[in-house]
Design a protein around this motif. Structure first.
Motif, PDB file in Angstrom:
ATOM      1  N   ASP A  79       0.940  -0.975   0.161  1.00  0.00           N
ATOM      2  CA  ASP A  79      -0.038   0.125  -0.217  1.00  0.00           C
ATOM      3  C   ASP A  79       0.829   1.243  -0.027  1.00  0.00           C
ATOM      4  OD1 ASP A  79      -2.228  -1.740   0.167  1.00  0.00           O
ATOM      5  OD2 ASP A  79      -2.484  -1.537   2.377  1.00  0.00           O
ATOM      6  N   LEU A  80       0.316   2.521  -0.880  1.00  0.00           N
ATOM      7  CA  LEU A  80       1.060   3.489  -0.769  1.00  0.00           C
ATOM      8  C   LEU A  80       1.564   4.017   0.887  1.00  0.00           C
ATOM      9  CD1 LEU A  80       2.325   5.681  -2.581  1.00  0.00           C
ATOM     10  CD2 LEU A  80       0.089   7.082  -2.025  1.00  0.00           C
ATOM     11  N   THR A  81       2.864   4.087   0.824  1.00  0.00           N
ATOM     12  CA  THR A  81       3.607   4.419   2.315  1.00  0.00           C
ATOM     13  C   THR A  81       4.295   5.704   2.339  1.00  0.00           C
ATOM     14  OG1 THR A  81       3.775   1.826   2.418  1.00  0.00           O
ATOM     15  CG2 THR A  81       5.241   3.443   3.767  1.00  0.00           C
ATOM     16  N   ASP A  82       4.073   6.457   3.415  1.00  0.00           N
ATOM     17  CA  ASP A  82       4.552   7.777   3.599  1.00  0.00           C
ATOM     18  C   ASP A  82       6.177   7.770   3.860  1.00  0.00           C
ATOM     19  OD1 ASP A  82       5.637  10.224   4.878  1.00  0.00           O
ATOM     20  OD2 ASP A  82       3.678  10.787   5.512  1.00  0.00           O
ATOM     21  N   PRO A  83       7.048   8.012   2.947  1.00  0.00           N
ATOM     22  CA  PRO A  83       8.441   7.841   2.994  1.00  0.00           C
ATOM     23  C   PRO A  83       9.149   8.463   4.285  1.00  0.00           C
ATOM     24  CG  PRO A  83       8.105   9.491   1.337  1.00  0.00           C
ATOM     25  CD  PRO A  83       6.794   8.867   1.594  1.00  0.00           C
ATOM     26  N   PHE A  84       8.469   9.464   4.809  1.00  0.00           N
ATOM     27  CA  PHE A  84       8.906  10.278   5.808  1.00  0.00           C
ATOM     28  C   PHE A  84       8.802   9.411   7.177  1.00  0.00           C
ATOM     29  CE2 PHE A  84       7.690  13.601   2.881  1.00  0.00           C
ATOM     30  CZ  PHE A  84       8.848  13.755   2.326  1.00  0.00           C
ATOM     31  N   ILE A  85       7.658   8.584   7.319  1.00  0.00           N
ATOM     32  CA  ILE A  85       7.454   8.031   8.465  1.00  0.00           C
ATOM     33  C   ILE A  85       8.050   6.851   8.389  1.00  0.00           C
ATOM     34  CG2 ILE A  85       5.407   6.503   9.658  1.00  0.00           C
ATOM     35  CD1 ILE A  85       3.314   8.589   8.881  1.00  0.00           C
ATOM     36  N   VAL A 108      10.642   8.405  -5.374  1.00  0.00           N
ATOM     37  CA  VAL A 108      11.281   8.481  -3.960  1.00  0.00           C
ATOM     38  C   VAL A 108      11.771   7.242  -3.542  1.00  0.00           C
ATOM     39  CG1 VAL A 108      11.020   9.215  -1.360  1.00  0.00           C
ATOM     40  CG2 VAL A 108       9.787  10.625  -3.168  1.00  0.00           C
ATOM     41  N   MET A 109      12.864   7.286  -2.749  1.00  0.00           N
ATOM     42  CA  MET A 109      13.200   6.067  -2.159  1.00  0.00           C
ATOM     43  C   MET A 109      13.855   6.451  -0.752  1.00  0.00           C
ATOM     44  SD  MET A 109      15.911   4.212  -4.867  1.00  0.00           S
ATOM     45  CE  MET A 109      16.650   5.644  -5.409  1.00  0.00           C
ATOM     46  N   ALA A 110      13.664   5.352   0.325  1.00  0.00           N
ATOM     47  CA  ALA A 110      13.976   5.449   1.662  1.00  0.00           C
ATOM     48  C   ALA A 110      14.565   4.192   1.973  1.00  0.00           C
ATOM     49  CB  ALA A 110      12.686   5.932   2.372  1.00  0.00           C
ATOM     50  N   GLY A 191       2.713   6.841  -7.662  1.00  0.00           N
ATOM     51  CA  GLY A 191       1.883   6.855  -6.871  1.00  0.00           C
ATOM     52  C   GLY A 191       1.510   5.287  -6.486  1.00  0.00           C
ATOM     53  N   GLU A 192       2.616   4.511  -6.513  1.00  0.00           N
ATOM     54  CA  GLU A 192       2.671   3.276  -6.117  1.00  0.00           C
ATOM     55  C   GLU A 192       4.088   2.812  -5.310  1.00  0.00           C
ATOM     56  OE1 GLU A 192       0.267   0.337  -9.036  1.00  0.00           O
ATOM     57  OE2 GLU A 192       2.379   0.629  -9.419  1.00  0.00           O
ATOM     58  N   SER A 193       3.789   2.175  -4.250  1.00  0.00           N
ATOM     59  CA  SER A 193       4.928   1.828  -3.267  1.00  0.00           C
ATOM     60  C   SER A 193       5.385   0.490  -3.558  1.00  0.00           C
ATOM     61  CB  SER A 193       4.608   2.074  -1.784  1.00  0.00           C
ATOM     62  OG  SER A 193       4.352   3.303  -1.498  1.00  0.00           O
ATOM     63  N   TYR A 194       6.909   0.272  -3.500  1.00  0.00           N
ATOM     64  CA  TYR A 194       7.499  -1.185  -3.491  1.00  0.00           C
ATOM     65  C   TYR A 194       8.344  -1.340  -2.452  1.00  0.00           C
ATOM     66  CZ  TYR A 194       5.626  -0.666  -8.345  1.00  0.00           C
ATOM     67  OH  TYR A 194       4.830  -0.603  -9.485  1.00  0.00           O
ATOM     68  N   PHE A 195       8.430  -2.332  -1.873  1.00  0.00           N
ATOM     69  CA  PHE A 195       9.289  -2.663  -0.661  1.00  0.00           C
ATOM     70  C   PHE A 195      10.098  -3.937  -1.281  1.00  0.00           C
ATOM     71  CE2 PHE A 195      10.246  -4.540   3.267  1.00  0.00           C
ATOM     72  CZ  PHE A 195      10.349  -3.594   4.377  1.00  0.00           C
TER      73      PHE A 195
END
Length: 506
Positions: A79-85, A108-110, A191-195
């Motif tokens: 699910d779309l994830t806040d990179p700062f959190i 963005v990458m964190a 608009g998508e998150s990858y882990f």
């Protein structure tokens, strides 16, 4: 295809993968069926938990068989994830955090933790690091059905400005060259998150212990949180040797008039102290919110942080297409549209700034033409506005020749005349001998690359080295024969504002 047939196909893919030679990296594209699950209230991961166990079991078996560590990387869509959190949560996991935000796209990458690191410290540092990267990725097992850039085995980090600089203070925690492959990497794109989970497994490791640790750290990283840290409260800001710095600018203009060099970039330092240790996640979020057209970066090393918001791309490569940037010549933004236009026109027609910009264009053209074809460079620059500055800007586009890599181009471009001077080697030597600070990673290449040879490096300006309750901020300017020390000093003061604004206000 029925569910039973799909599951049989998955099992066959896994069995076939165990028979594959590991001399070259390989990817299993359809190795799993995406079934969401929740763990400890964290975001939805679209992978079955037992699959992680099988992947680790397979990698451990290979490590035992080969008698050497095995790097394995698994990519999930979440699910779309806040990179700062995510970045803030990562402080609970490991002291290796990295962050990157593109200036031109939703990317963005964190990163958290360290699956592996690459270091070099020699005049051939770019070549040596490329060789280390080739060896690492050739032996990696990557499970990635998405094949998005910035996922899987990804290296993030940077290089010092001058590999021959012997003084280490205050950069003891940052080696000459350091690229980190995060253990956990969040990649947000369009608009998508990858882990990505990347693990280096040793023959003596215990399978269940590794799986438990992965799932536990995933839960910590992806835990939703409303606890947002505050920006730092600044106590003091001290300029280091401002009059001596102005005198060094005057000496440089004299040396240029005598033909010792054509141009040199001189930087100065501002030292800042805070009431409490700086919360990096809060600073990153504020930089992203206020510096729209800049690359936002952070690298943690040994408990210290190098962080910045730079407008200057060094080079980007994606699918062999190269983009570079000529960015030199600076003036403030105006208080209203009329003043803003007037300042921009003054910059555009200013001989000193146009000469400085042309130095950069000429050098980048020569470097790019050495390893590219279809090189496209406009004949004249345009104005490039930022939140509190505007620059002269010329884009460069080309196609990278086969056999060349992103780091080959970085090596040819660094340092550009916008950060070193002209001639290149003479200006770097002049900086080493005459500048009042050790640049460390300031003005060096900082960025990332992935296993598909996609990647991007920016020039680490508009930046700060943060060490607990203290920070060193850096800014420089190009000195040519008619430079005025007081004007150059004021230009550096303007360039310090982006970081000062998020480190306790102006």
């Amino acid at each position: 295809m029925s569910q039973a047939k799909k599951e049989n196909k998955i099992e066959k893919d896994i069995r076939d993968s165990r028979k594959t030679k590991l001399d070259d990296s390989f990817i299993i594209k359809d190795f799993l069926e995406y079934v969401p699950y929740e763990l400890g209230g964290m975001n939805m991961l679209h992978t079955k938990v037992p699959q992680i166990e099988e992947i680790i079991e397979d990698a451990l078996a290979n490590a035992v068989r080969e008698g050497q560590p095995q790097l394995v990387s698994v990519v999930d869509r979440i699910d779309l994830t806040d990179p700062f959190i995510f970045f803030q949560n990562a402080a609970q996991v490991d002291q290796h955090r990295v962050f990157w935000r593109s200036a031109e796209e939703d990317f963005v990458m964190a990163g958290s933790g360290c699956a592996s690191q690459m270091f070099t410290a020699s005049q051939n540092r770019f070549h040596e690091l490329q060789k280390a990267w080739n060896d690492l990725r050739a032996k990696a097992i990557v499970y990635d059905p998405f094949e998005q850039k910035g996922t899987g085995v990804v290296a993030l980090g940077g290089f010092s400005f001058d590999s021959a600089e012997e003084e280490k203070t205050p950069w003891e925690s940052f080696p000459d060259s350091q690229m980190t492959i995060p253990a956990f990497l969040l990649t947000n794109r369009n608009g998508e998150s990858y882990f990505t989970t990347t693990v280096l497994i040793y023959p003596e490791d215990h399978e269940q212990q590794i799986v438990h640790q992965i799932l536990e750290q995933r839960a910590l990283l992806l835990k939703e949180s409303r606890d947002v840290p505050d920006l730092p409260e600044r106590l003091h800001a001290t300029e280091l040797n401002p009059e001596d710095w102005k005198a060094s600018v005057k000496r440089a203009t004299d040396d240029i008039k005598q033909g010792i060099l054509d141009k040199v970039v001189l930087a100065r330092e501002l030292r800042v102290t805070f009431k409490d240790p700086v919360q990096i996640a809060a600073v990153l979020r504020e930089l992203v919110n206020t510096q729209e057209n800049s690359y936002i970066f952070a690298v943690e090393s040994g408990g210290d942080y190098f962080i910045g918001a730079t407008p200057e791309r060094l080079v980007k490569v994606e699918d062999q297409q190269l983009v570079s940037t000529c960015l030199a010549g600076t003036t403030p933004r105006g208080k209203d549209a009329e003043e803003d236009h007037a300042l921009g026109q003054q910059l555009y027609h200013d001989p000193k700034n146009r000469q400085e910009h042309e130095f950069v264009v000429r050098m980048i053209r020569e470097a790019v033409e050495a390893c590219c074809y279809n090189v496209e460079i406009p004949k004249a620059p345009v104005l490039y506005p930022l939140s509190n500055l505007q620059h002269l800007y010329t884009p460069v586009r080309a196609t990278l020749e086969n056999g060349y890599t992103l780091l080959d181009v970085v090596e040819r471009l660094h340092p550009t005349p916008a950060l070193g001077g002209m001639p290149q080697k003479a200006s770097v030597t002049y900086i080493r001998e005459n500048e009042y600070l050790n640049r460390g990673w300031y003005a060096g290449p900082i960025g990332w690359f992935d296993r598909s040879n996609n990647g991007e490096f920016a020039v680490a300006i508009r930046s700060a080295l943060i060490q607990g309750k203290e920070a060193s901020l850096f800014a420089g300017c190009g000195v040519v024969e008619d430079s005025d020390p007081e004007a150059e000093y004021e230009e550096t003061a303007v360039k310090l504002k982006p970081m000062l604004s998020v480190l306790g206000g102006l």
